[in-house]
Design a protein around this motif. Structure first.
Motif, PDB file in Angstrom:
ATOM      1  N   VAL A  17       0.701  -1.347   0.014  1.00 14.65           N
ATOM      2  CA  VAL A  17      -0.016   0.018   0.064  1.00 14.65           C
ATOM      3  C   VAL A  17       0.949   1.204  -0.068  1.00 14.65           C
ATOM      4  N   ALA A  18       2.068   1.217   0.544  1.00 13.58           N
ATOM      5  CA  ALA A  18       2.917   2.299   0.761  1.00 13.58           C
ATOM      6  C   ALA A  18       3.410   2.849  -0.508  1.00 13.58           C
ATOM      7  N   VAL A  19       3.738   1.776  -1.179  1.00 11.38           N
ATOM      8  CA  VAL A  19       4.331   2.074  -2.681  1.00 11.38           C
ATOM      9  C   VAL A  19       3.424   2.534  -3.572  1.00 11.38           C
ATOM     10  N   ALA A  20       2.130   1.748  -3.539  1.00 12.66           N
ATOM     11  CA  ALA A  20       0.935   2.288  -4.289  1.00 12.66           C
ATOM     12  C   ALA A  20       0.773   3.359  -4.095  1.00 12.66           C
ATOM     13  N   SER A  21       0.650   3.976  -2.770  1.00 13.27           N
ATOM     14  CA  SER A  21       0.388   5.465  -2.567  1.00 13.27           C
ATOM     15  C   SER A  21       1.337   6.457  -2.838  1.00 13.27           C
ATOM     16  N   ALA A  22       2.528   6.130  -2.813  1.00 13.75           N
ATOM     17  CA  ALA A  22       3.670   6.970  -3.167  1.00 13.75           C
ATOM     18  C   ALA A  22       3.582   7.217  -4.669  1.00 13.75           C
ATOM     19  N   VAL A  23       3.509   6.076  -5.488  1.00 16.46           N
ATOM     20  CA  VAL A  23       3.272   6.370  -6.767  1.00 16.46           C
ATOM     21  C   VAL A  23       2.085   7.113  -7.097  1.00 16.46           C
ATOM     22  N   LEU A  24       0.839   6.982  -6.532  1.00 16.98           N
ATOM     23  CA  LEU A  24      -0.320   7.558  -6.813  1.00 16.98           C
ATOM     24  C   LEU A  24      -0.235   8.990  -6.289  1.00 16.98           C
ATOM     25  N   GLY A  25       0.245   9.200  -5.030  1.00 12.40           N
ATOM     26  CA  GLY A  25       0.324  10.616  -4.768  1.00 12.40           C
ATOM     27  C   GLY A  25       1.267  11.438  -5.237  1.00 12.40           C
ATOM     28  N   GLY A  26       2.589  10.854  -5.463  1.00  9.29           N
ATOM     29  CA  GLY A  26       3.719  11.615  -6.122  1.00  9.29           C
ATOM     30  C   GLY A  26       3.041  11.809  -7.641  1.00  9.29           C
ATOM     31  N   GLY A  27       2.401  10.966  -8.307  1.00  8.92           N
ATOM     32  CA  GLY A  27       2.221  11.016  -9.596  1.00  8.92           C
ATOM     33  C   GLY A  27       1.075  12.182  -9.758  1.00  8.92           C
ATOM     34  N   VAL A  28      -0.086  12.214  -9.020  1.00  8.33           N
ATOM     35  CA  VAL A  28      -0.969  13.395  -8.952  1.00  8.33           C
ATOM     36  C   VAL A  28      -0.409  14.761  -8.367  1.00  8.33           C
ATOM     37  N   GLY A  29       0.541  14.565  -7.501  1.00  7.54           N
ATOM     38  CA  GLY A  29       1.175  15.627  -7.055  1.00  7.54           C
ATOM     39  C   GLY A  29       2.056  16.277  -8.275  1.00  7.54           C
ATOM     40  N   TRP A  30       2.807  15.626  -8.901  1.00  2.76           N
ATOM     41  CA  TRP A  30       3.403  15.847  -9.988  1.00  2.76           C
ATOM     42  C   TRP A  30       2.581  16.719 -10.894  1.00  2.76           C
ATOM     43  N   LEU A  31       1.472  16.146 -11.249  1.00  5.09           N
ATOM     44  CA  LEU A  31       0.554  16.804 -12.271  1.00  5.09           C
ATOM     45  C   LEU A  31       0.021  18.349 -11.637  1.00  5.09           C
ATOM     46  N   VAL A  32      -0.049  18.256 -10.409  1.00  2.00           N
ATOM     47  CA  VAL A  32      -0.975  19.583  -9.880  1.00  2.00           C
ATOM     48  C   VAL A  32       0.410  20.778  -9.484  1.00  2.00           C
ATOM     49  N   ALA A  33       1.493  20.107  -8.977  1.00  4.18           N
ATOM     50  CA  ALA A  33       2.305  21.044  -8.675  1.00  4.18           C
ATOM     51  C   ALA A  33       3.634  20.798  -8.903  1.00  4.18           C
ATOM     52  N   VAL A  34       4.089  19.976 -10.083  1.00  4.33           N
ATOM     53  CA  VAL A  34       5.208  19.806 -10.504  1.00  4.33           C
ATOM     54  C   VAL A  34       6.312  19.135  -9.344  1.00  4.33           C
ATOM     55  N   GLY A  35       7.338  19.621  -8.986  1.00  9.60           N
ATOM     56  CA  GLY A  35       8.416  19.377  -8.228  1.00  9.60           C
ATOM     57  C   GLY A  35       7.857  19.207  -6.697  1.00  9.60           C
ATOM     58  N   PRO A  36       7.318  20.325  -6.283  1.00  7.17           N
ATOM     59  CA  PRO A  36       6.959  20.480  -4.696  1.00  7.17           C
ATOM     60  C   PRO A  36       5.648  19.351  -4.561  1.00  7.17           C
ATOM     61  N   GLY A  37       5.009  19.221  -5.504  1.00  9.83           N
ATOM     62  CA  GLY A  37       3.984  18.391  -5.643  1.00  9.83           C
ATOM     63  C   GLY A  37       4.486  16.617  -5.454  1.00  9.83           C
ATOM     64  N   ALA A  39       7.330  15.925  -4.478  1.00 10.52           N
ATOM     65  CA  ALA A  39       7.954  15.812  -2.917  1.00 10.52           C
ATOM     66  C   ALA A  39       6.964  15.495  -2.141  1.00 10.52           C
ATOM     67  N   GLY A  40       5.916  16.397  -2.027  1.00  8.44           N
ATOM     68  CA  GLY A  40       4.750  16.449  -0.948  1.00  8.44           C
ATOM     69  C   GLY A  40       4.217  15.054  -1.020  1.00  8.44           C
ATOM     70  N   GLY A  41       3.912  14.299  -2.299  1.00  9.30           N
ATOM     71  CA  GLY A  41       3.247  12.940  -2.364  1.00  9.30           C
ATOM     72  C   GLY A  41       4.129  12.026  -1.813  1.00  9.30           C
ATOM     73  N   LEU A  42       5.499  11.811  -2.327  1.00  7.67           N
ATOM     74  CA  LEU A  42       6.516  10.937  -1.650  1.00  7.67           C
ATOM     75  C   LEU A  42       6.733  11.007  -0.246  1.00  7.67           C
ATOM     76  N   ILE A  43       6.715  12.052   0.156  1.00 10.14           N
ATOM     77  CA  ILE A  43       6.924  12.241   1.861  1.00 10.14           C
ATOM     78  C   ILE A  43       5.905  11.949   2.644  1.00 10.14           C
ATOM     79  N   GLY A  44       4.596  12.350   1.818  1.00  9.03           N
ATOM     80  CA  GLY A  44       3.475  11.988   2.703  1.00  9.03           C
ATOM     81  C   GLY A  44       3.218  10.486   2.841  1.00  9.03           C
ATOM     82  N   ALA A  45       3.453   9.750   1.578  1.00  6.17           N
ATOM     83  CA  ALA A  45       3.321   8.401   1.543  1.00  6.17           C
ATOM     84  C   ALA A  45       4.426   7.740   2.573  1.00  6.17           C
TER      85      ALA A  45
END
Length: 146
Positions: A17-37, A39-45
């Motif tokens: 689940v952690a890997v899946a949430s990192a991929v999903l959160g990081g991907g959506v974060g990248w689409l929304v806010a590029v680099g900071p997004g 980073a936020g998705g990966l660190i949150g997961a």
């Protein structure tokens, strides 16, 4: 009765689940806010996985230190110590991450909340799939319950 298989299964499901949430959160974060997004998705997961995984690890370590006696003060001391450490680290990371410009707080927050919910669901599924033997006396049997 050992809870080790249950906790190890919970850790395995949590890693997935952690890997899946990192991929999903990081991907959506990248689409929304590029680099900071990203980073936020990966660190949150990552933080969600570490904090929830520490609970299972502390139960395993506490059980081993108490030699299987889950009523031992050593077991509860280790558990309480790890939970206190988790609380302090959570506050330190929260206060520190609030001041950082390189992380998108929205991506971090949504990913962390989603990862926590997903990890809790993984724990429930691990619990449901575990087989724990019960030693009970059935109605009509001559053997008393232990």
């Amino acid at each position: 009765m050992s809870v080790t298989p249950l906790l190890l299964r919970s850790l395995r499901y949590g890693a997935i689940v952690a890997v899946a949430s990192a991929v999903l959160g990081g991907g959506v974060g990248w689409l929304v806010a590029v680099g900071p997004g990203l980073a936020g998705g990966l660190i949150g997961a990552a933080l969600s996985a570490v904090f929830l995984g520490l609970t299972a690890v502390s139960i395993l370590v506490g059980g081993r230190a108490a030699k299987g006696d889950l009523t031992s003060p050593a077991f509860f001391g280790i558990l309480l110590g790890v939970w206190t450490l988790k609380l302090l680290l959570f506050f330190v990371f929260s206060l520190w991450l609030r001041t950082q410009d390189w992380i998108d707080p929205g991506a971090f927050g949504f990913t962390a909340i989603g990862a926590v919910v997903g990890l809790l669901i993984a724990d429930v599924v691990a619990f449901q799939r575990s087989r724990v033997p019960l030693d009970v006396a059935l109605p009509g049997s001559d053997r008393p319950a232990e």
